[in-house]
Scaffold this active site. Structure first.
Site, PDB file in Angstrom:
ATOM      1  N   HIS A 243      46.035  37.396  31.762  1.00  0.00           N
ATOM      2  CA  HIS A 243      46.020  37.898  30.389  1.00  0.00           C
ATOM      3  C   HIS A 243      47.410  37.684  29.807  1.00  0.00           C
ATOM      4  O   HIS A 243      48.397  38.181  30.347  1.00  0.00           O
ATOM      5  CB  HIS A 243      45.630  39.374  30.337  1.00  0.00           C
ATOM      6  CG  HIS A 243      45.493  39.870  28.933  1.00  0.00           C
ATOM      7  ND1 HIS A 243      44.300  39.818  28.234  1.00  0.00           N
ATOM      8  CD2 HIS A 243      46.414  40.366  28.071  1.00  0.00           C
ATOM      9  CE1 HIS A 243      44.497  40.280  27.014  1.00  0.00           C
ATOM     10  NE2 HIS A 243      45.770  40.626  26.884  1.00  0.00           N
ATOM     11  N   CYS A 244      47.478  36.943  28.712  1.00  0.00           N
ATOM     12  CA  CYS A 244      48.792  36.584  28.173  1.00  0.00           C
ATOM     13  C   CYS A 244      49.105  37.403  26.921  1.00  0.00           C
ATOM     14  O   CYS A 244      48.425  37.264  25.901  1.00  0.00           O
ATOM     15  CB  CYS A 244      48.820  35.086  27.833  1.00  0.00           C
ATOM     16  SG  CYS A 244      50.393  34.577  27.132  1.00  0.00           S
ATOM     17  N   PRO A 245      50.112  38.279  26.975  1.00  0.00           N
ATOM     18  CA  PRO A 245      50.442  39.091  25.792  1.00  0.00           C
ATOM     19  C   PRO A 245      50.956  38.242  24.628  1.00  0.00           C
ATOM     20  O   PRO A 245      50.817  38.636  23.476  1.00  0.00           O
ATOM     21  CB  PRO A 245      51.529  40.036  26.303  1.00  0.00           C
ATOM     22  CG  PRO A 245      52.056  39.423  27.549  1.00  0.00           C
ATOM     23  CD  PRO A 245      50.966  38.583  28.123  1.00  0.00           C
TER      24      PRO A 245
END
Ligand SMILES: [Zn+2]
Ligand SMILES: [Zn+2]
Length: 383
Positions: A170-172
């Site tokens: 999951h890439c912020p």
């Protein structure tokens, strides 16, 4: 299979709604999650202004240099923004309804307290699914949150609150899950952001030095040009390591999650289980038409539910089931056959294959607490 259970989607979604946290908290979290994206967008907007207006229009004296710089800048800018946009706004793929338990099995599963019996229910349903990976202890991977059997390489993302096919991480910075649907876009986003920053840093360098050595007169452009170089160089350095790491992962056909925790097949954990050889691994993500490799359009191979593996483990259960009348529907049998076809060429890899069983591999899966107990039974029945 799903036709005989028309209530599947409703049934699955009811389970999710029941477990959802409060809406207000969720809304706040969703709003705050956009902050890194807004930050990047503001930096990009400022870099556009600083480069085009302050550097090219106000600082560079040569017309030819201006035109060349502006042309190259705009190509890299458009490709960067395009791939960034696609990475952010491509919804992660989720398991199809075939991976939900049929209504009767679902009710049975919920009533059942004993994990070993729950596993039996899951195993029964899983016979019609193209599953080759298990939990660390050998059980069918099931997400209690989404109430689905997890396809191979699928993981539950707690930030997105959903199971994501071939989840990488999951890439912020894109406020999205990077997985099967957008992994190519993510790689291109890294590529073009690196190109964008490198080009800015390289073309700004001489003016950066001139401003620093006072060869150019003091002006409001000075501040922008100096910062442009610092910011571009800083982003370059930080993106470079991530970019090379992901290129290495693509070459190995491994997700970030799989790099930290090897997928577990019937024969045990194997970090190279999905590797088909360098060029085929590249094609898995970028497709086989090189013309489209550098464009952020979807060309990844496969459906995200099943993946060719190099391990030719003839599934002792699925072929047996195929022989039983009515044991499997036609689609499922075809799915199994497709899965095993590409494996044969790498069959010899199995000889002398050593498994690195580390502590990490003894994991159960995300959000699953009782799998270790369930597996004892599963191993017994498989042997
Ligand atoms: Zn899930
Ligand atoms: Zn996510």
């Amino acid at each position: 299979m799903d036709r005989s259970h028309p209530s599947f989607p409703v049934f699955c979604s009811q389970g999710r709604r029941k477990m959802a946290p409060t809406h207000v908290l969720r809304c706040c979290q969703r709003g705050l999650a956009w902050i890194p994206v807004i930050f990047i967008a503001l930096v990009v907007c400022w870099s556009y202004y600083a480069y085009v207006v302050e550097l090219c229009l106000f600082t560079i004296p040569s017309i030819l240099e201006k035109v060349v710089y502006l042309a190259v800048f705009h190509v890299s800018f458009i490709m960067f923004v395009w791939s960034y946009w696609k990475t952010i706004f491509t919804r992660p793929s989720t398991p199809s309804k075939e991976f939900c338990l049929p209504k009767s099995e679902k009710e049975q599963y919920e009533k059942e307290q004993r994990p070993e019996t729950q596993q039996e229910i899951l195993k029964r349903v899983a016979t019609s699914l193209p599953l080759y990976t298990r939990t660390g202890a050998g059980a069918i991977r099931y997400c209690d949150r989404c109430q689905v059997i997890k396809p191979d390489r699928c993981h539950h993302c707690s930030a997105c609150d959903m199971c994501v096919l071939k989840m990488d991480h999951h890439c912020p910075w894109v406020n999205n899950c990077v997985g099967f649907s957008n992994y190519k876009f993510f790689i291109l986003f890294l590529t073009y952001s690196l190109v964008y920053c490198l080009f800015i840093a390289a073309s700004v360098l001489q003016y950066f030095i001139k401003f620093w050595t006072s060869d150019l007169p003091e002006s409001h452009a000075k501040f922008h040009v100096l910062f442009l170089f610092f910011v571009a160089a800083m982003f370059c350095i930080s993106i470079l390591s991530l970019f090379t790491y992901h290129l290495w992962l693509v070459g190995k056909n491994r997700s970030t999650i799989e790099a930290f925790r090897a997928p577990v097949f019937r024969n045990g954990p194997d970090k190279n289980g999905f590797s088909l050889g360098f060029s085929k691994n590249i094609a898995q993500v970028f497709g086989d038409q090189k013309l489209y490799w550098l464009l952020p359009v979807f060309t990844s191979q496969g459906d995200g539910f099943s993946f060719p593996t190099r391990l030719v483990t003839v599934d002792p259960e699925q072929p047996t089931e195929c022989l039983q009348p009515g044991g499997l529907d036609k689609g499922a049998v075809e799915g199994s056959a497709e899965q095993t076809t590409p494996l044969s060429e790498s069959q010899n890899h199995l000889v002398g294959n050593d498994y690195h069983i580390e502590e990490d591999h003894k994991e159960t899966d995300i959000l699953k607490s009782d799998e270790s107990e369930a597996i004892i039974i599963s191993i017994e029945s498989e042997s």
